[in-house]
Design a protein around this motif. Structure first.
Motif, mmCIF file in Angstrom:
data_model
loop_
_atom_site.group_PDB
_atom_site.id
_atom_site.type_symbol
_atom_site.label_atom_id
_atom_site.label_comp_id
_atom_site.label_asym_id
_atom_site.label_seq_id
_atom_site.Cartn_x
_atom_site.Cartn_y
_atom_site.Cartn_z
ATOM 1 N N TYR A 189 26.978 41.224 42.457
ATOM 2 C CA TYR A 189 26.916 40.944 41.026
ATOM 3 C C TYR A 189 26.025 41.970 40.304
ATOM 4 O O TYR A 189 26.414 42.569 39.301
ATOM 5 C CB TYR A 189 26.386 39.527 40.781
ATOM 6 N N TYR B 267 41.838 39.461 39.921
ATOM 7 C CA TYR B 267 40.637 38.790 39.442
ATOM 8 C C TYR B 267 40.838 38.370 37.991
ATOM 9 O O TYR B 267 41.495 39.067 37.229
ATOM 10 C CB TYR B 267 39.439 39.747 39.461
ATOM 11 N N ARG C 177 38.320 36.671 34.601
ATOM 12 C CA ARG C 177 36.958 36.891 34.099
ATOM 13 C C ARG C 177 36.241 35.559 33.992
ATOM 14 O O ARG C 177 36.828 34.546 33.598
ATOM 15 C CB ARG C 177 36.988 37.563 32.724
ATOM 16 N N CYS C 178 34.949 35.596 34.326
ATOM 17 C CA CYS C 178 34.117 34.398 34.234
ATOM 18 C C CYS C 178 34.001 33.977 32.764
ATOM 19 O O CYS C 178 33.714 34.819 31.904
ATOM 20 C CB CYS C 178 32.743 34.708 34.820
ATOM 21 N N PRO D 116 33.872 39.637 36.933
ATOM 22 C CA PRO D 116 35.042 39.240 37.726
ATOM 23 C C PRO D 116 34.880 37.866 38.373
ATOM 24 O O PRO D 116 33.794 37.520 38.836
ATOM 25 C CB PRO D 116 35.103 40.308 38.824
ATOM 26 N N SER D 117 35.944 37.115 38.361
ATOM 27 C CA SER D 117 35.884 35.774 38.949
ATOM 28 C C SER D 117 37.278 35.335 39.370
ATOM 29 O O SER D 117 38.261 35.629 38.697
ATOM 30 C CB SER D 117 35.335 34.797 37.902
ATOM 31 N N ARG D 118 37.342 34.618 40.482
ATOM 32 C CA ARG D 118 38.642 34.086 40.906
ATOM 33 C C ARG D 118 38.883 32.720 40.265
ATOM 34 O O ARG D 118 39.999 32.269 40.146
ATOM 35 C CB ARG D 118 38.702 33.965 42.416
ATOM 36 N N CYS E 225 32.274 32.387 37.555
ATOM 37 C CA CYS E 225 32.085 33.242 38.730
ATOM 38 C C CYS E 225 31.066 32.642 39.709
ATOM 39 O O CYS E 225 30.283 31.750 39.364
ATOM 40 C CB CYS E 225 31.639 34.644 38.301
#
Ligand code: SF4
Ligand code: ZN
Ligand code: ZN
Length: 318
Positions: A144, A275, A277-278, A284-286, A290
């Motif tokens: 991060y 990915y 987005r948070c 990046p976030s799944r 995040c």
């Protein structure tokens, strides 16, 4: 006494897979040549790019920073460096001391970012409060911070110090466990997404760990000798590592060929990676939020992503 295959002077290393002995001078030339050719061959960086090297205090990232700096003119790239102080007691204090020496030896400014300065606590405390293993928390925090720092300092890529002996056992372990997708991610380049995911490159993709060690010793690069207290040495990966080491002794270069085949396969898999987005910090976030924001919400009662980004933007802009 073994003689250098190029000049006949006393050899300091045998490169088994290339059937060569090399003296100190020719080994430095060889190592830097491997780094340069990997950068070109895999299209890691192009002329005019700037790259961020995250130095930990260990020999591998020190060798990466020194070699990449050495070939930077020929490649037409600019090299920057950052050290993330994890706040792991005397281990992190030793890393910081080494980083200051490394910065002097190479004549390169290494920006230091302290996890504790930003979050108020170090890795161990974050792990304790979140109830998660130290290395899982550490990996998440490092990814991060480095991604956010790279974005705010506007570099084109982050270079990591992973070499064959890190990558090959991890790749084979994942294949044995049926996680082919994870193995395929271990290529030389992981493409980024503009604005929130920086491109990641691995210039040591075709060098062995012992080569990094010999390079660091010959160049007089300072590095920490003690391992992090949370280093985990058991498990399948260490067994796979021992197995691969013994096979590579009998069949020199087999690990290198294995990683080259991963690099080829990798191109077919990587496009399927996606990915989002948070919703809290935009990184990046799944999922919707995040991993870092979820971790800090649990450990600190607040989603710390936005304040970390603000802090890093200030440092990168100063
Ligand atoms: Fe972090 Fe674990 Fe490595 Fe220590 S051993 S630096 S906690 S990932
Ligand atoms: Zn020589
Ligand atoms: Zn977030």
């Amino acid at each position: 006494m073994a003689r250098c295959s190029k000049c006949g002077r006393k050899a300091v290393i045998r490169i088994h897979y290339a059937r060569m002995n090399l003296c100190a001078e020719h080994f430095i030339e060889y190592f830097e040549g491997r780094v340069k050719s990997a950068v070109i061959k895999y299209g890691m960086l192009k002329h005019g790019d700037s790259v961020l090297v995250a130095v930990s205090g260990g020999k591998d990232s020190a060798a990466l920073l020194a070699s990449l700096t050495s070939v930077s003119k020929e490649l037409g790239i600019k090299v920057k460096a950052v050290h993330l102080n994890l706040g792991i007691g005397s281990y992190s204090a030793e890393c910081l001391k080494v980083i200051k020496e490394l910065s002097k030896v190479l004549g390169i400014n290494v920006e230091v970012v302290g996890v504790k300065d930003v979050l108020g606590v170090g890795i161990a405390e974050l792990a304790r409060r979140s109830g998660r293993p130290e290395c899982a928390v550490c990996g998440l925090v490092k990814r991060y911070f480095i991604n956010a720092y790279a974005l705010t300092s506007r570099v084109n890529a982050v270079a990591t110090g992973h070499h064959i002996d890190d990558l090959a056992p991890y790749a084979l372990k994942n294949i044995l466990l049926g996680n082919i997708g994870s193995a395929a991610k271990l290529g030389p380049v992981a493409e980024g997404v503009e604005d929130y995911l920086v491109r990641r490159v691995r210039p040591l993709y075709e060098v062995y760990e012992r080569e990094c060690l010999v390079y660091a010793l010959i160049k007089g690069l300072p590095f920490v000798r003690n391992a992090c207290p949370y280093t985990y040495v058991k498990g399948i990966e260490s067994e796979v590592r021992l197995f691969m080491d013994s096979v590579d002794v009998k069949h020199p270069g087999i690990k290198l060929r294995f990683m080259r085949s991963i690099a080829k396969e990798y191109a077919r898999w990587v496009s399927s990676e996606g990915y989002g987005r948070c919703r809290v910090c935009g990184m990046p976030s799944r999922g919707e939020v995040c991993g870092f924001c979820r971790l800090t919400r649990k450990a600190l009662g607040v989603e710390a992503g936005p304040s970390v980004i603000k802090y890093l933007s200030r440092i990168a802009g100063s």
